[in-house]
Design a protein around this motif. Structure first.
Motif, PDB file in Angstrom:
ATOM      1  N   LYS A  74       0.827  -1.198   0.000  1.00  0.00           N
ATOM      2  CA  LYS A  74       0.000   0.000   0.000  1.00  0.00           C
ATOM      3  C   LYS A  74       0.872   1.264   0.000  1.00  0.00           C
ATOM      4  O   LYS A  74       0.645   2.211  -0.758  1.00  0.00           O
ATOM      5  CB  LYS A  74      -0.904  -0.028   1.243  1.00  0.00           C
ATOM      6  CG  LYS A  74      -1.770   1.205   1.452  1.00  0.00           C
ATOM      7  CD  LYS A  74      -3.009   1.146   0.549  1.00  0.00           C
ATOM      8  CE  LYS A  74      -4.050   2.182   0.964  1.00  0.00           C
ATOM      9  NZ  LYS A  74      -3.747   3.538   0.486  1.00  0.00           N
TER      10      LYS A  74
ATOM     11  N   SER B 157       2.481   1.857  -3.393  1.00  0.00           N
ATOM     12  CA  SER B 157       1.538   2.156  -4.470  1.00  0.00           C
ATOM     13  C   SER B 157       1.007   3.578  -4.298  1.00  0.00           C
ATOM     14  O   SER B 157       0.693   4.264  -5.270  1.00  0.00           O
ATOM     15  CB  SER B 157       0.413   1.136  -4.521  1.00  0.00           C
ATOM     16  OG  SER B 157      -0.436   1.301  -3.426  1.00  0.00           O
TER      17      SER B 157
ATOM     18  N   TYR C 130       5.252   1.333  -8.644  1.00  0.00           N
ATOM     19  CA  TYR C 130       4.601   0.041  -8.911  1.00  0.00           C
ATOM     20  C   TYR C 130       5.585  -1.099  -9.027  1.00  0.00           C
ATOM     21  O   TYR C 130       5.206  -2.259  -8.974  1.00  0.00           O
ATOM     22  CB  TYR C 130       3.693   0.164 -10.135  1.00  0.00           C
ATOM     23  CG  TYR C 130       2.568   1.140  -9.860  1.00  0.00           C
ATOM     24  CD1 TYR C 130       1.595   0.829  -8.919  1.00  0.00           C
ATOM     25  CD2 TYR C 130       2.532   2.389 -10.472  1.00  0.00           C
ATOM     26  CE1 TYR C 130       0.600   1.732  -8.604  1.00  0.00           C
ATOM     27  CE2 TYR C 130       1.532   3.305 -10.172  1.00  0.00           C
ATOM     28  CZ  TYR C 130       0.571   2.969  -9.233  1.00  0.00           C
ATOM     29  OH  TYR C 130      -0.410   3.858  -8.904  1.00  0.00           O
TER      30      TYR C 130
ATOM     31  N   THR D 279       5.389  -2.270  -5.640  1.00  0.00           N
ATOM     32  CA  THR D 279       4.054  -2.842  -5.415  1.00  0.00           C
ATOM     33  C   THR D 279       4.010  -4.286  -5.928  1.00  0.00           C
ATOM     34  O   THR D 279       3.590  -5.196  -5.211  1.00  0.00           O
ATOM     35  CB  THR D 279       2.991  -2.014  -6.153  1.00  0.00           C
ATOM     36  OG1 THR D 279       3.094  -0.659  -5.720  1.00  0.00           O
ATOM     37  CG2 THR D 279       1.598  -2.529  -5.863  1.00  0.00           C
TER      38      THR D 279
END
Ligand SMILES: Nc1ncnc2c1ncn2[C@@H]1O[C@H](COP(=O)(O)OP(=O)(O)O)[C@@H](O)[C@H]1O
Ligand SMILES: [Mg+2]
Lengths: 307, 274
Positions: free
Chosen positions: A267, A270, A275, A278
């Protein structure tokens, strides 16, 4: 035993490996993938490991299955490479080259390890506590059949409440995120384990109970040497259910209010639009869940080897 | 002189079904002497298992009186060992653990190693010497019944109750198991005083003749004793010699006619599966 070279070497998985390496050397569209070395390194390591492992897997079906899985992974990586750096079909910030994700493991592994430790620690604490309370309680209540029947309905009610809604109440009740998480995971795994134990106890084969009766076994022996082992398959069904709910729950909770843990990692990065991290986090969560489930299944197989 | 080990007096069992009573056994009377091997035969559903579950002490809601050694029967007891058709053994214990667990119930003073030693001896006796560390699920049905018999014998109870122990076994192995049981039981003593008392349920006429001293024939609906027949063949018996004799076949036919007469009378000559 004669080793059939064809069985080991000329396999689709190995051809895909070669394909994966070759693809890395195609010209880039996306202005240079400086991470392809990581992917090549990873692929070579995976291939060596695969070759070594297939030599050890003696059963043909298992070997084929293993190679098929490896083949799928290679194929996926080929497609990923083509779609990102080679053909530039995807948004590079949302879909980083796979080598970059691997590199992230390299730079972040200490941070990742700390987060894994935090998540797994909470899960184990809540889950084991739940088992330690639910199994004896279910055993005794199921044994006192009338109480057990009533408790079955109660547990149906409580297990129908999605455990995630306990979180706000837990936060009001308890001081730290960790204690809230343990509490919620305890509740989430308690009910399936409890219900599994009780249904196990209430459904012990009558013929087994008769067998115990005619042997005149004492009450404690009946409970711990007959009813408990006879219910074990059902108890484990409940445990598996509890464990998988625990992971869902904890990672969700970590995305809401934690400062540690794998859900937090995913979390947090992101939110920054990172990413690569992530995706790294997602993969790590998958690996951790599979690892824990695998160990738990080993334990289960050991205890149920009589089946 | 023979003493009565088991006395069954006016035994009636009624099962409660939806708002009516079903009489499974009606006014059953017979005795079993010390050291006697008695078989109960009868068509499926005639109440054989019901009768045995009363003797086992599992079913207690019966009318009438059961005496064991002259004392009224009260539930299950350590002087009775049981072999069921299925699930006599606990699936989560290896065969030797199963037997040792049985021994523990009757002889608390033995150490674990002593119990396991006896278990191994009896496994050897039933031909399972190499299978002590196997779980029941790893054994064939016949081997499981061997182990169950080994446990019952190792517990050294006065009385053995067996409910169709060989019915689920294929015919070839069934014969082998019958001969094994015959040998082991005849081996428990030379005279009735030292032998074990056995009540053995079967629907196999040949099995009953080979093993028994007397055969109790039950008729169904409600289950009552129609006949008690003494088996006139000397012991020790040898199956293959016995079945070739004229006497055996005459006796067998007599029993069969008893059996079929009852059933054909009741249902009017339809085809019957025993
Ligand atoms: N627990 C029970 N409740 C009601 N009826 C039963 C029960 N057990 C057996 N019966 C009935 O009693 C009869 C005798 O059954 P059982 O003793 O099992 O016969 P057998 O062993 O000779 O085949 C059957 O008609 C069966 O359906
Ligand atoms: Mg029966």
């Amino acid at each position: 035993m004669k080793i059939n070279i064809k069985d080991y070497l000329f396999r689709l998985a190995h051809l895909l490996f070669i394909g994966l390496i070759v693809v890395q050397f195609l010209p880039d569209q996306s202005g240079g993938d400086s991470y392809s070395n990581y992917l090549i390194g990873f692929a070579v390591a995976a291939e060596i490991l695969t070759l070594a492992l297939t030599a050890f897997i003696s059963k043909k079906e298992s070997r084929n299955l293993f190679l098929d899985i490896v083949g799928f992974i290679y194929a996926f990586l080929i497609l990923w490479t083509l779609a990102t750096s080679k053909l530039n079909l995807l948004n590079p910030s949302l879909f980083p080259p796979f080598g970059k994700i691997l590199a992230q493991f390299g730079t972040d592994w200490q941070k990742i390890l700390i987060n894994i430790k935090s998540s797994v620690g909470i899960i184990l604490q809540g889950f084991l506590l739940a088992c330690a309370v639910a199994v004896p309680l279910g055993l005794f209540l199921g044994w006192a059949a009338r109480a057990g029947n009533a408790a079955t309905y109660l547990s149906k009610f409580f297990s129908s409440i999605p455990p995630i809604v306990y979180i706000p109440y837990g936060i009001a009740l308890l001081p730290t995120f960790r204690s809230v998480s343990v509490f919620v995971i305890f509740l989430a795994s308690f009910w399936p384990v409890f219900a599994g134990t009780m249904s196990g106890v209430l459904n012990v084969d009558k013929r087994i109970m008769d067998s115990a009766k005619v042997l005149n076994v004492s009450k404690p022996e009946l409970l711990f040497q007959v009813i408990l082992p006879a219910s074990l398959p059902q108890i484990f069904l409940g445990c598996n259910q509890g464990l998988s709910v625990s992971f869902i729950l904890l990672t969700s909770a970590e995305m809401i209010g934690a400062r540690d843990g794998m859900g937090y990692y995913v979390k947090y990065y992101s939110d920054f639009g990172d990413y690569t991290r992530t995706i790294t986090g997602l993969l790590v969560i998958g690996i951790v869940v599979i690892g824990v489930t695998f160990l738990f299944n080993l334990f289960q197989k050991r205890l149920l080897k009589w089946r | 002189m023979s003493t009565n080990k088991i006395e069954i007096k006016n035994l009636t069992v009624q099962y409660a079904e939806k708002n009516k009573q079903f009489t499974a056994l009606h006014d059953v009377n017979f005795n079993v002497s010390q050291g006697e091997f008695v078989s109960i035969v009868g068509a499926s559903g005639c109440g054989k298992s019901t009768l045995l579950s009363v003797l086992e002490g599992i079913y207690q809601n019966f009318q009438g009186e059961i005496l064991i050694d002259g004392h009224p029967l009260e539930g299950t007891g350590k002087e009775r060992g049981v072999v069921f058709q299925h699930y006599s053994l606990f699936p989560w214990m290896t065969t030797r653990k199963n037997i040792a667990f049985g021994i523990k119930q009757v002889r608390k003073n033995l150490s674990k190693t002593e119990r396991l030693k006896i278990a191994d001896e009896f496994l050897e006796k039933v031909g399972l010497g190499d299978f002590g560390n196997k779980y029941p699920s790893q054994l064939s049905g016949g081997m499981q019944q061997r182990a169950a018999i080994a446990r019952a014998l190792a517990m050294d109870t006065d009385i053995l109750l067996m409910d169709e122990p060989f019915s689920a076994i294929d015919p070839k192995n069934r014969v082998i198991l019958q001969e094994l049981l015959l040998k082991l039981w005849e081996g428990t003593g030379d005279t009735p005083e030292t032998r074990k008392t056995v009540v053995f349920v079967t629907h196999d006429i040949d099995e009953a003749i080979l093993l028994s001293d007397r055969i109790v024939v039950l008729t169904s609906h409600p289950g009552t004793v129609s006949e008690i027949v003494a088996v006139p063949f000397a012991r020790p018996r040898n199956r293959s010699e016995l079945v070739q004799t004229l006497e055996y076949n005459k006796f067998r036919n007599k029993l069969l006619s008893l059996f079929y007469d009852d059933i054909t009378n009741k249902i009017g000559g339809e085809e019957v599966v025993l």
